[in-house]
Design an enzyme around this catalytic site. Structure first.
Site, PDB file in Angstrom:
ATOM      1  N   PRO A  89       0.803  -1.229   0.000  1.00 48.98           N
ATOM      2  CA  PRO A  89       0.000   0.000   0.000  1.00 48.98           C
ATOM      3  C   PRO A  89       0.834   1.277   0.000  1.00 48.98           C
ATOM      4  CG  PRO A  89       0.072  -0.898   2.209  1.00 48.98           C
ATOM      5  CD  PRO A  89       0.803  -1.879   1.326  1.00 48.98           C
ATOM      6  N   GLY A  90       2.145   1.213   0.231  1.00 51.06           N
ATOM      7  CA  GLY A  90       2.938   2.416  -0.006  1.00 51.06           C
ATOM      8  C   GLY A  90       3.812   2.913   1.118  1.00 51.06           C
ATOM      9  N   TRP A  92       6.858   1.914   2.109  1.00 46.39           N
ATOM     10  CA  TRP A  92       8.270   2.095   1.709  1.00 46.39           C
ATOM     11  C   TRP A  92       8.389   3.367   0.868  1.00 46.39           C
ATOM     12  CZ3 TRP A  92      11.921  -2.557   0.393  1.00 46.39           C
ATOM     13  CH2 TRP A  92      11.955  -3.425   1.480  1.00 46.39           C
ATOM     14  N   ASP A 110       3.091  -1.676  -8.923  1.00 49.40           N
ATOM     15  CA  ASP A 110       2.448  -2.788  -8.225  1.00 49.40           C
ATOM     16  C   ASP A 110       1.398  -3.434  -9.125  1.00 49.40           C
ATOM     17  OD1 ASP A 110       2.522  -3.497  -4.953  1.00 49.40           O
ATOM     18  OD2 ASP A 110       0.923  -4.432  -6.135  1.00 49.40           O
ATOM     19  N   ASP A 180      37.153  11.539 -16.015  1.00 49.68           N
ATOM     20  CA  ASP A 180      36.178  11.011 -15.052  1.00 49.68           C
ATOM     21  C   ASP A 180      34.759  11.137 -15.577  1.00 49.68           C
ATOM     22  OD1 ASP A 180      37.881  10.320 -13.152  1.00 49.68           O
ATOM     23  OD2 ASP A 180      37.235  11.789 -11.642  1.00 49.68           O
ATOM     24  N   ASP A 199      10.097  -4.978  -2.504  1.00 48.10           N
ATOM     25  CA  ASP A 199       9.454  -5.697  -1.397  1.00 48.10           C
ATOM     26  C   ASP A 199       8.378  -6.607  -1.978  1.00 48.10           C
ATOM     27  OD1 ASP A 199       8.958  -6.339   1.266  1.00 48.10           O
ATOM     28  OD2 ASP A 199       7.589  -4.671   1.605  1.00 48.10           O
ATOM     29  N   LYS A 260      13.574  -8.020  -0.982  1.00 48.19           N
ATOM     30  CA  LYS A 260      13.082  -9.021  -0.022  1.00 48.19           C
ATOM     31  C   LYS A 260      13.129 -10.393  -0.673  1.00 48.19           C
ATOM     32  CE  LYS A 260       8.629  -9.447   0.736  1.00 48.19           C
ATOM     33  NZ  LYS A 260       7.367  -8.929   1.242  1.00 48.19           N
TER      34      LYS A 260
END
Ligand SMILES: C[S@@+](CC[C@H](N)C(=O)[O-])C[C@H]1O[C@@H](n2cnc3c(N)ncnc32)[C@H](O)[C@@H]1O
Length: 314
Positions: A89-90, A92, A110, A180, A199, A260
């Site tokens: 549902p949000g 993170w 999602d 660089d 997740d 995860k």
């Protein structure tokens, strides 16, 4: 971009919840046996992190896992671009918005429809589909401004420790900077993301409650394990590998990756792949992750810019 109204999140490191009373009232005991949904609600009610998430205006207790990992590894900086896979549902995403403001960008993806948290752009779709992955890349290419990188300047933030070095001559410095920035520009070609989070875990098939589901409260469709360890493990490996491939295409040199997984026989192989692509890889089981769950997280820090997918897939 809008930002989250909540001020700063507190991170409880100790599970300070009182010892739970096993002798539940008879009514509760019957609820407990009635359905997995009710069992879940009952457990959430007693859970310290779930209550604390409510108090702090976070969408779920999962926020604390990311907050713990961020406290330990300093994943975020102001102004970064973050992709949050399986954002619903949000919580993170809420943490990422808070930690990267001002000027940060958070994009969530999602499977299920959910109300995006403030300051988060979202795409609904199955991330395992290449079509959806390309949609996310197109979105990033369109909306994330390319960072003008001049040598090391772009990497320095006020959080960095000051480094004292001997000053090279003006001409040497110009030459080194040009080498660089060309090197870095070619390594970062099309790579616009600073942190990739995943997740993701397969949601349960919805079997009841269709009439009462709302966009703003989809969580009980996301109770995420099947209870079959191998199935959860294998499913999580597929999701992590898809996330890693995406990170390989989009993550800047120096960027971080968190995913995860459910522990099992194949996680070692994933860890080895991560070790080839990142400077440092940690296995984490945050305090706020339930002990009885086999979930854990890989926190992979500092993407090596010159390592590609071909180098890690053998
Ligand atoms: C545990 S929840 C994520 C919770 C989230 N991190 C938070 O803090 O609110 C896992 C999410 O992964 C999503 N998910 C699982 N498989 C997915 C896939 N193939 N593509 C996109 N999302 C997926 C589920 O729909 C679910 O919303």
């Amino acid at each position: 971009m809008r930002t989250v109204a909540t001020a700063t999140f507190r991170i409880p490191f100790t599970q300070a919840s009182p010892v739970l009373d096993n002798r539940l009232p008879v009514s509760c005991r019957s609820v407990r046996l009635s359905s997995s949904n009710s069992r879940w609600k009952l457990r959430q009610g007693k859970d310290y992190f779930a209550r604390e998430a409510k108090v702090q205006g976070l969408k779920s207790r999962a926020a604390f896992k990311l907050l713990e990992m961020d406290a330990k590894y300093r994943l975020f900086r102001k102004g970064q671009t973050v992709v949050d896979l399986g954002y619903a549902p949000g919580s993170w995403s809420q943490v990422a918005v808070e930690r990267t403001k001002p000027h940060g960008r958070v994009v969530g993806i999602d499977l299920i429809p959910a109300q995006p948290p403030k300051g988060v752009s979202t795409i609904q779709g199955n991330f395992l589909s290449p079509v959806v992955q390309n949609m996310v890349k197109d979105y990033l290419a369109e909306f994330v401004p390319r960072r003008v990188t001049t040598g090391r300047d772009a990497e320095i933030s006020e959080d960095d420790e000051p480094v004292v070095t001997e000053r090279p001559s003006y001409i040497d410095a110009e030459r080194a900077e040009s080498i660089d920035s060309h090197h870095e520009a070619s390594l970062n070609d099309g790579k616009l993301v600073d942190v990739v989070l995943s997740d993701m875990s397969a949601p349960w098939d919805q079997t009841s409650g269709f009439s009462s589901k709302t966009l703003s409260n989809p969580y009980n469709r996301m109770m995420n394990t099947s209870g079959m360890n191998f199935r959860d493990h294998a499913g999580s490996m597929d999701l992590c590998l898809a996330a890693l491939k995406f990170a390989s295409d989009t993550l800047r040199a120096g960027g971080h990756f968190v995913c995860k997984f459910y522990q099992g026989s194949e996680d070692k192989d994933l860890e080895l792949k991560l070790k080839k692509m990142f400077g440092k890889v940690h296995r984490e089981k945050p305090d706020s992750s339930r002990n009885e769950s086999k979930e854990a997280f890989f926190v992979a820090l500092r993407r090596r810019g010159d390592v590609t997918l071909g180098d890690i897939w053998n």
